[in-house]
Design an enzyme around this catalytic site. Structure first.
Site, PDB file in Angstrom:
ATOM      1  N   LYS A 182       0.837  -1.194   0.000  1.00 57.63           N
ATOM      2  CA  LYS A 182       0.000   0.000   0.000  1.00 57.63           C
ATOM      3  C   LYS A 182       0.873   1.247   0.000  1.00 57.63           C
ATOM      4  O   LYS A 182       1.569   1.525   0.959  1.00 57.63           O
ATOM      5  CB  LYS A 182      -0.922   0.055   1.214  1.00 57.63           C
ATOM      6  CG  LYS A 182      -1.941   1.187   1.057  1.00 57.63           C
ATOM      7  CD  LYS A 182      -2.508   1.705   2.350  1.00 57.63           C
ATOM      8  CE  LYS A 182      -1.633   2.702   3.056  1.00 57.63           C
ATOM      9  NZ  LYS A 182      -1.700   4.078   2.531  1.00 57.63           N
ATOM     10  N   GLY A 234       7.274   4.458   8.456  1.00 66.63           N
ATOM     11  CA  GLY A 234       6.414   5.603   8.744  1.00 66.63           C
ATOM     12  C   GLY A 234       6.634   6.081  10.156  1.00 66.63           C
ATOM     13  O   GLY A 234       7.717   5.928  10.707  1.00 66.63           O
ATOM     14  N   SER A 235       5.585   6.633  10.751  1.00 68.66           N
ATOM     15  CA  SER A 235       5.758   7.265  12.057  1.00 68.66           C
ATOM     16  C   SER A 235       5.850   6.223  13.170  1.00 68.66           C
ATOM     17  O   SER A 235       5.329   5.110  13.057  1.00 68.66           O
ATOM     18  CB  SER A 235       4.588   8.195  12.341  1.00 68.66           C
ATOM     19  OG  SER A 235       3.435   7.435  12.639  1.00 68.66           O
ATOM     20  N   THR A 236       6.491   6.625  14.271  1.00 70.53           N
ATOM     21  CA  THR A 236       6.618   5.745  15.427  1.00 70.53           C
ATOM     22  C   THR A 236       5.248   5.423  16.004  1.00 70.53           C
ATOM     23  O   THR A 236       4.990   4.286  16.408  1.00 70.53           O
ATOM     24  CB  THR A 236       7.538   6.389  16.478  1.00 70.53           C
ATOM     25  OG1 THR A 236       8.860   6.419  15.927  1.00 70.53           O
ATOM     26  CG2 THR A 236       7.571   5.604  17.771  1.00 70.53           C
ATOM     27  N   GLY A 239       3.707   2.800  13.883  1.00 63.15           N
ATOM     28  CA  GLY A 239       4.498   1.583  14.035  1.00 63.15           C
ATOM     29  C   GLY A 239       4.164   0.855  15.324  1.00 63.15           C
ATOM     30  O   GLY A 239       4.059  -0.374  15.364  1.00 63.15           O
ATOM     31  N   GLU A 256      10.496   0.595  10.170  1.00 60.47           N
ATOM     32  CA  GLU A 256      11.437   1.716  10.020  1.00 60.47           C
ATOM     33  C   GLU A 256      10.671   2.958  10.412  1.00 60.47           C
ATOM     34  O   GLU A 256       9.801   3.425   9.658  1.00 60.47           O
ATOM     35  CB  GLU A 256      11.914   1.836   8.567  1.00 60.47           C
ATOM     36  CG  GLU A 256      12.691   0.650   8.048  1.00 60.47           C
ATOM     37  CD  GLU A 256      14.090   0.543   8.628  1.00 60.47           C
ATOM     38  OE1 GLU A 256      14.507   1.446   9.383  1.00 60.47           O
ATOM     39  OE2 GLU A 256      14.756  -0.450   8.327  1.00 60.47           O
ATOM     40  N   CYS A 290      13.350  10.467   7.518  1.00 59.74           N
ATOM     41  CA  CYS A 290      13.318   9.977   8.897  1.00 59.74           C
ATOM     42  C   CYS A 290      14.696  10.055   9.546  1.00 59.74           C
ATOM     43  O   CYS A 290      14.811  10.173  10.749  1.00 59.74           O
ATOM     44  CB  CYS A 290      12.774   8.558   8.964  1.00 59.74           C
ATOM     45  SG  CYS A 290      13.525   7.454   7.772  1.00 59.74           S
ATOM     46  N   GLU A 387       9.912  14.810  16.189  1.00 56.71           N
ATOM     47  CA  GLU A 387      10.286  14.803  14.784  1.00 56.71           C
ATOM     48  C   GLU A 387       9.419  15.837  14.049  1.00 56.71           C
ATOM     49  O   GLU A 387       8.183  15.756  14.085  1.00 56.71           O
ATOM     50  CB  GLU A 387      10.044  13.398  14.209  1.00 56.71           C
ATOM     51  CG  GLU A 387      10.611  13.221  12.826  1.00 56.71           C
ATOM     52  CD  GLU A 387      10.446  11.790  12.304  1.00 56.71           C
ATOM     53  OE1 GLU A 387       9.456  11.140  12.673  1.00 56.71           O
ATOM     54  OE2 GLU A 387      11.303  11.359  11.529  1.00 56.71           O
TER      55      GLU A 387
END
Lengths: 476, 287
Positions: A182, A234-236, A239, A256, A290, A387
């Site tokens: 996706k 993507g974002s923490t 994740g 990641e 990132c 971030e």
């Protein structure tokens, strides 16, 4: 100073269709439920195409196609045959790289000089590199005949749309898995051209499936019971949710996630090179990286001089049309991202840090943010902790090497770090001390298909690229 | 001499290189496989978990900073100390798990041999798991394995000594520090193994051994935010292990899920590889 003449890359090479379906089982198909969204050009806000929003029913179909392909074709196929398909794809990408670079710039907003000189060469290199692994997995250090996992569900971000696709798809296929991918909803177009490339390469149907959509579609992919391996960049925050969703299922997971990299400049650094590295570290890809060097740590004795040189260098950065070959800083990918950058920079201001930007004309339409640095930043400030994912640099100082390392490691993230010094022993020492998966010494933001990339701590787990990246797609 | 009263051992925790009782003061009765009482063991509490994690964190950097050669020598020293107490451990393992002397002997011998095998790994791990990356450009580019940090282990519920060693030792090879919860019903060989560690030159705090209830303590190990990885080998309840995995996601701990391992089989590199991070360093090459 002379003005630069405009040097726009022609977009005539790109043929964007008014609408795109989903790529399932080797064909473009309409989504089962009607519905979709628009992909727009962030530099102009012009609508580029209507994109299908895949639902869980579409994901079911894609996973079923991937499973059939895995069981019947791709799994049983010899590594050397798989390799040939991957080499074909690599070649096709290289041949269509100008078209893909232009399309990536249009859809993402990033400057053509980056898509042309960084993204696309790396994308085809990833397929070339992994093509060569397909028939050599016995030699990868995971024992004899390591097995693939099955169907890989992959969700990728908008900052490097095609490169992240390559990082996910190439190793998965090389190891014998099939994929359901996706792409991000703001940048699906190059993934859809990649689907055409799979057709052109006559890749067996179902080996690669691409389901466009937003967060719900991604959630359907990662939580699908027919998926054996989940990979997410993507974002923490997302994740963490994926890790929770995968808990107890036995699916293999690699993540990641975000970062807040420290870029440490010691007093003996070669300053002009360091300044180039600082600029590249934070303003490359509008800071939508990132591993961006978003926290500059400068040794106090040279802080004023570094700041002066950095400001001087920043006045030469050219912001504007992503398709202009002279553009250094393109558009922010979306209105949503722009508002997040604005929120965090406002917080930096409110907490007492001092912003500075060079004079720079902001276009009337599209999403833009001038390159910005903050001085007087404290470790507790939000701009030093969160971030920002934009062209915003926080500058802190340190006095001793130990203090630099302590400050650098004072973050829940651990993706990357930079070290600038002319003293080799100091580089080796700092590289050992830094809690980061990638350390760039006297350079920054370098990537290669042979070099593993990935983070520690809350920057996620697993590596992508190199021999180490294969582990994510093998049953070991 | 037959009327001599034996001296019964009090089994305590092994924490920060010392043998404290549980701060809670609790103990629990440990039985043989046949159900006859063996001894009392400390019933560790949540506070003991926190103290153990703190001890592990304190010891970790020093252990990781020791040379790989020294780590290997110390692990070999552990094997030497265990060999010296082989008879004691055979008796203790047999009392705990029941079965034949042969089976207990085989478990202890396997444990010693495995320690010797792991003793050879610290100074080879970087060569085997790391390497130079031939990037397309003028750069020196090197990947090396580093410890993840503090690893929490729920030791396997079978093979009370071998299971513990097979999960704890691969973690410390690369420089991690460990907090391990011993097999719930058979914790005694684990605590005695703490005595082996205490006399083996392994710095205090590198391995911390708790005895107690998996259902009570595993969630605290999995959710502790100063723990970097959790090995759920000994969590036999599927729901509990899912819950632990979910709490581990909160700070994105590395998770080793419970599997169906045969602890007497050759271990391979999987556990060693699962508990390291690969760090990649780039530097330009040029004049």
């Amino acid at each position: 100073m002379f003005e630069y003449a405009p040097a726009p890359e022609s977009r005539a090479i790109v043929d964007i269709k008014p609408s795109y379906g989903l790529f399932i089982d080797g064909k473009f198909v309409d989504p089962i439920e009607s519905g979709g969204f628009k992909s727009i050009n962030p530099a102009t806000e012009e609508t580029l195409a209507e994109i299908a929003a895949g639902t869980s029913a579409d994901v079911d179909a894609a996973v079923a196609a991937a499973r059939r392909a895995y069981d019947k074709v791709w799994g049983p196929m010899s590594g050397s045959e798989r390799a040939k398909y991957l080499y074909r794809i690599a070649r096709l990408i290289a041949e269509r790289s100008r078209e893909l670079a232009v399309l990536e710039s249009i859809d993402n907003g990033k400057p053509i000089k980056e898509t042309r000189d960084v993204d696309l060469p790396l994308v085809s290199a990833h397929f070339f590199y992994h093509a060569g692994w397909a028939d050599k997995l016995d030699h990868a250090g995971y024992g004899d005949s390591p097995r693939p996992l099955g169907v890989a569900g992959q969700v990728i971000p908008w900052n490097f749309p095609l490169l992240m696709l390559a990082w996910k798809v190439a190793p998965a296929l090389a190891c014998g898995n099939t994929v359901v991918l996706k792409p991000a909803e703001t940048t699906p177009l190059t993934a859809l051209v990649f689907a055409e490339i799979c057709q052109q390469a006559e890749l067996p149907p179902g080996v690669v499936n691409i389901v466009t959509g937003a967060g719900d579609t991604g959630a359907a992919v990662v939580s699908h019971p027919g998926v054996n391996k989940v990979a997410f960049t993507g974002s923490t925050a997302v994740g963490r949710n994926i890790a929770k969703a995968v808990a107890g299922t036995g699916k293999k997971l690699t993540l990641e996630l975000g970062g807040k990299a420290a870029n440490i400049v010691f007093a003996d650094a070669a300053l002009d090179q360091a300044v180039e590295g600082i600029v590249n570290g934070i303003f490359f890809n509008q800071g939508h990286v990132c591993c961006a060097g978003s926290r500059l740590l400068v040794q106090e004795s040279i802080a004023d001089e570094v700041l002066e040189r950095l400001k001087r260098r920043m006045t030469t950065l050219r912001l504007g049309d992503p398709l202009d070959k002279n553009t250094d800083i393109g558009a922010i990918n979306s209105a949503e991202q722009l508002s997040r950058i604005r929120e965090l920079t406002a917080a930096g201001d409110a907490e007492g840090a001092q912003p500075w930007s060079p004079d720079c004309q902001i276009p009337d339409t599209g999403f833009w943010f001038a390159p910005t640095i903050f001085t007087g930043v404290q470790q507790a400030h939000r701009i030093a902790r969160e971030e920002i994912f934009g062209p915003v640099l926080s500058i802190l100082t340190f006095r001793t090497p130990d203090e630099a390392i302590t400050k650098a490691n004072n973050t829940p993230y651990g993706l990357s770090a930079g070290v600038w010094t002319e003293k080799g022993s100091r580089i080796l020492w700092a590289a050992q001390q830094l809690k980061a998966g990638v350390v760039w010494a006297n350079t920054f933001n370098k990537f290669d298909a042979t070099s593993p990339f990935g983070g520690l701590k809350e920057s996620g787990y697993g590596r992508e690229g190199g021999r180490h990246g294969l582990e994510a797609y093998l049953d070991v | 001499m037959s009327d001599r009263l034996s001296v019964r051992k009090t089994y305590k925790l092994y924490l920060g290189g010392k043998f404290p009782r549980s701060e809670s003061g609790r103990t629990y009765l440990v039985n043989t496989a046949e159900g006859t009482p063996l001894a009392n063991a400390a019933l560790a509490s949540r506070k003991d978990v926190r103290d153990a994690v703190a001890a592990a964190r304190k010891a970790q950097a020093g252990w990781a900073g020791a040379t790989a050669y020294l780590r290997g020598q110390i692990i070999y020293r552990i094997a030497e100390m265990l060999e010296g107490r082989r008879a004691q451990f055979i008796a203790e393992v047999r009392q705990s798990r029941g079965g034949t002397v042969k089976a207990a002997t085989s478990e202890v011998d396997n444990a010693i041999d495995r320690l010797v095998w792991y003793a050879g790994w610290p100074d080879k791990l970087a060569q085997v798991l790391g390497g130079a990356n031939p990037v397309a450009g003028p750069f020196f580019n090197l990947s090396t394995p580093e410890p993840v940090g503090v690893v929490a282990v729920v030791a396997p519920q079978t093979d009370p000594l071998l299971g513990l060693i097979s999960t704890v030792i691969p973690a410390i090879v690369s420089g991690n520090a460990v907090v391990v919860l011993a097999a719930e019903d058979q914790p005694l060989p684990a605590i005695s193994f703490g005595e082996v560690l205490a006399t083996s030159d392994l710095p205090g705090g590198v391995v911390n051994i708790l005895s107690g209830r998996v259902a009570e303590l595993a969630p605290w190990l999995a959710s502790h935010s100063d723990v970097n990885a959790v090995d759920l080998a000994g969590v036999t309840d599927a729901e509990l292990s899912t819950d632990c995995e979910r709490s581990a996601a909160e700070n994105l701990k590395r998770v080793l899920r419970p599997g169906t391992e045969d602890w007497s089989a050759s271990p391979g590199l999987d556990r060693l590889r699962s508990l390291v991070e690969i760090k990649t360093v780039w530097h330009p090459a040029g004049v």
